[in-house]
Design a protein around this motif. Structure first.
Motif, PDB file in Angstrom:
ATOM      1  N   HIS A  95      82.737 -16.570  83.323  1.00 15.62           N
ATOM      2  CA  HIS A  95      83.819 -17.556  83.192  1.00 15.62           C
ATOM      3  C   HIS A  95      84.171 -18.091  84.565  1.00 15.62           C
ATOM      4  N   THR A  96      84.254 -19.389  84.683  1.00 17.88           N
ATOM      5  CA  THR A  96      84.752 -20.046  85.892  1.00 17.88           C
ATOM      6  C   THR A  96      85.826 -21.028  85.471  1.00 17.88           C
ATOM      7  N   GLY A  97      87.070 -20.751  85.844  1.00 16.58           N
ATOM      8  CA  GLY A  97      88.173 -21.619  85.468  1.00 16.58           C
ATOM      9  C   GLY A  97      88.117 -22.973  86.138  1.00 16.58           C
ATOM     10  N   ALA A  98      88.664 -23.966  85.455  1.00 22.59           N
ATOM     11  CA  ALA A  98      88.610 -25.337  85.956  1.00 22.59           C
ATOM     12  C   ALA A  98      89.410 -25.533  87.227  1.00 22.59           C
ATOM     13  N   SER A  99      90.333 -24.625  87.532  1.00 21.04           N
ATOM     14  CA  SER A  99      91.173 -24.769  88.722  1.00 21.04           C
ATOM     15  C   SER A  99      90.767 -23.841  89.862  1.00 21.04           C
ATOM     16  N   CYS A 100      89.583 -23.241  89.776  1.00 20.85           N
ATOM     17  CA  CYS A 100      89.089 -22.441  90.900  1.00 20.85           C
ATOM     18  C   CYS A 100      88.767 -23.361  92.077  1.00 20.85           C
ATOM     19  N   ALA A 101      88.992 -22.837  93.287  1.00 22.67           N
ATOM     20  CA  ALA A 101      88.843 -23.659  94.480  1.00 22.67           C
ATOM     21  C   ALA A 101      87.371 -23.923  94.790  1.00 22.67           C
ATOM     22  N   PRO A 102      87.026 -25.164  95.136  1.00 19.10           N
ATOM     23  CA  PRO A 102      85.632 -25.515  95.439  1.00 19.10           C
ATOM     24  C   PRO A 102      85.226 -25.046  96.852  1.00 19.10           C
ATOM     25  N   HIS A 103      83.897 -25.043  97.082  1.00 20.15           N
ATOM     26  CA  HIS A 103      82.859 -25.167  96.064  1.00 20.15           C
ATOM     27  C   HIS A 103      82.897 -23.963  95.156  1.00 20.15           C
ATOM     28  N   VAL A 104      82.645 -24.178  93.883  1.00 23.73           N
ATOM     29  CA  VAL A 104      82.690 -23.100  92.921  1.00 23.73           C
ATOM     30  C   VAL A 104      81.473 -23.213  92.018  1.00 23.73           C
ATOM     31  N   GLY A 105      80.947 -22.070  91.589  1.00 27.32           N
ATOM     32  CA  GLY A 105      79.795 -22.137  90.712  1.00 27.32           C
ATOM     33  C   GLY A 105      79.288 -20.764  90.347  1.00 27.32           C
ATOM     34  N   SER A 106      78.189 -20.746  89.597  1.00 23.00           N
ATOM     35  CA  SER A 106      77.556 -19.499  89.205  1.00 23.00           C
ATOM     36  C   SER A 106      76.090 -19.759  88.909  1.00 23.00           C
ATOM     37  N   ALA A 107      75.323 -18.705  88.829  1.00 22.83           N
ATOM     38  CA  ALA A 107      73.897 -18.795  88.509  1.00 22.83           C
ATOM     39  C   ALA A 107      73.521 -17.519  87.769  1.00 22.83           C
ATOM     40  N   GLN A 108      72.770 -17.650  86.683  1.00 24.45           N
ATOM     41  CA  GLN A 108      72.411 -16.507  85.877  1.00 24.45           C
ATOM     42  C   GLN A 108      70.898 -16.355  85.776  1.00 24.45           C
ATOM     43  N   GLY A 109      70.452 -15.102  85.727  1.00 26.88           N
ATOM     44  CA  GLY A 109      69.061 -14.773  85.498  1.00 26.88           C
ATOM     45  C   GLY A 109      68.974 -13.687  84.453  1.00 26.88           C
ATOM     46  N   GLU A 110      67.855 -13.005  84.401  1.00 23.06           N
ATOM     47  CA  GLU A 110      67.687 -11.933  83.434  1.00 23.06           C
ATOM     48  C   GLU A 110      68.526 -10.725  83.850  1.00 23.06           C
ATOM     49  N   GLN A 111      69.564 -10.442  83.080  1.00 21.16           N
ATOM     50  CA  GLN A 111      70.439  -9.295  83.289  1.00 21.16           C
ATOM     51  C   GLN A 111      71.165  -9.360  84.626  1.00 21.16           C
TER      52      GLN A 111
END
Length: 312
Positions: A95-111
């Motif tokens: 979960h990344t909330g819309a009001s998190c301070a930038p730059h903001v992001g995530s990346a997913q892989g296997e497990q």
């Protein structure tokens, strides 16, 4: 305000969280993990309760995505939160909330999931994921590689101050504290990842020391029922631990000398113990005080200390 990696090792089932941030003591706030249950990173304007509550949901059988949904739904400030969760089956929730301070992001892989906010740029999470996925070693090594890659791409835009690495086994247990494999915190340091990298091999070295101190038939209780192969393995572990820890700390050498004396190898024990006592004379009296507690019988104590009396 930070970046983190939450992951499961498909080969062993181990679960872990690694993080770095420009804030004091991130290890007390962000990383949560329980063996055979799951791992949680709670960050941004952190709700620390999402850690234990997330583990409670996972322990009850909720998946990582469901756990995130429940935590977010019950949090009126979820727009300011960021979460990364991996469960015991390797499922990922983010979960990344819309009001998190930038730059903001995530990346997913296997497990594995990487998430961050207040980052130097959007490539930080992608770099961490790529490094984690290509790294060799156990889960702690791979998480640490990912954190270093994130930092190399700018990391936290404010800089760095604290870091943490928590890894637990994949074995669910009624005593989960016995399943903690790595639990390292750097609360305040100019280069916390470098310090974490220094501490990890030392932690493993002291695990070897502890294994001798508390293993059946080696340091506690009578020296019985231990075959020569196990003895040699323990001695090699302690010798390697001594090399990693370095000459400024003789803990591994002390217990290696004790183990040699218990095995009746008095000449080797006395020579090594004499070096230890020359480094720190008070250890002679310490060894003598241990003997009545069952660590050494009279013969082993005499063999251990035969060359150390003139050094104390």
């Amino acid at each position: 305000m930070t970046y983190s990696i939450v992951a499961r090792d498909p080969a062993t089932g181990a679960l872990g969280v690694g993080t770095q941030t420009h804030f004091f003591g991130v290890g007390a706030l962000l990383p949560w993990a329980e063996a055979g249950v799951g791992a949680v990173a709670t960050q941004a304007f952190v709700n620390v309760g999402h850690g234990p509550h997330g583990l409670e949901l996972l322990r009850a059988g909720a998946s990582a995505p469901t756990t995130v949904d429940v935590l977010v739904e019950g949090d009126p400030d979820s727009a300011y939160r960021q979460l990364g969760v991996v469960d015991a089956r390797g499922r990922v929730g983010v979960h990344t909330g819309a009001s998190c301070a930038p730059h903001v992001g995530s990346a997913q892989g296997e497990q594995v999931t990487v998430q961050g906010n207040m980052l130097a740029g959007p490539e930080v999470c992608r770099a961490a994921l790529a490094a984690f996925e290509s790294a060799e070693g156990d889960l702690a090594d791979r998480i640490l590689a990912g954190l270093h890659a994130a930092e190399a791409r700018g990391g936290d835009v404010r800089g760095s101050q604290s870091a943490a690495l928590l890894v637990v086994s994949g074995r669910r247990s009624p005593t989960p504290w016995n399943e903690v494999l790595v639990d390292l915190r750097v609360d305040d340091h100019a280069d916390p990842l470098a310090e974490l990298s220094r501490l990890l091999p030392r932690a493993r070295a002291f695990d070897a020391v502890g294994g001798v101190m508390f293993a059946r038939g080696l340091a506690l209780g009578p020296f019985e029922g231990v075959g020569p192969d196990e003895l040699e393995d323990r001695l090699r572990e302690l010798a390697h631990a001594a090399e990693v820890i370095g000459p400024e700390n003789r803990e591994a050498d002390f217990w290696r000398a004790v183990l040699l004396a218990r095995a009746g190898r008095f000449e080797e024990a006395a020579a090594l113990f004499a070096e230890v006592v020359a480094f720190r004379p008070a250890l002679l009296r310490f060894a003598e005080g241990l003997a009545p507690l069952g660590f050494l019988d009279d013969k082993a104590l005499a063999g251990l200390t035969s060359g150390a009396g003139d050094r104390a």
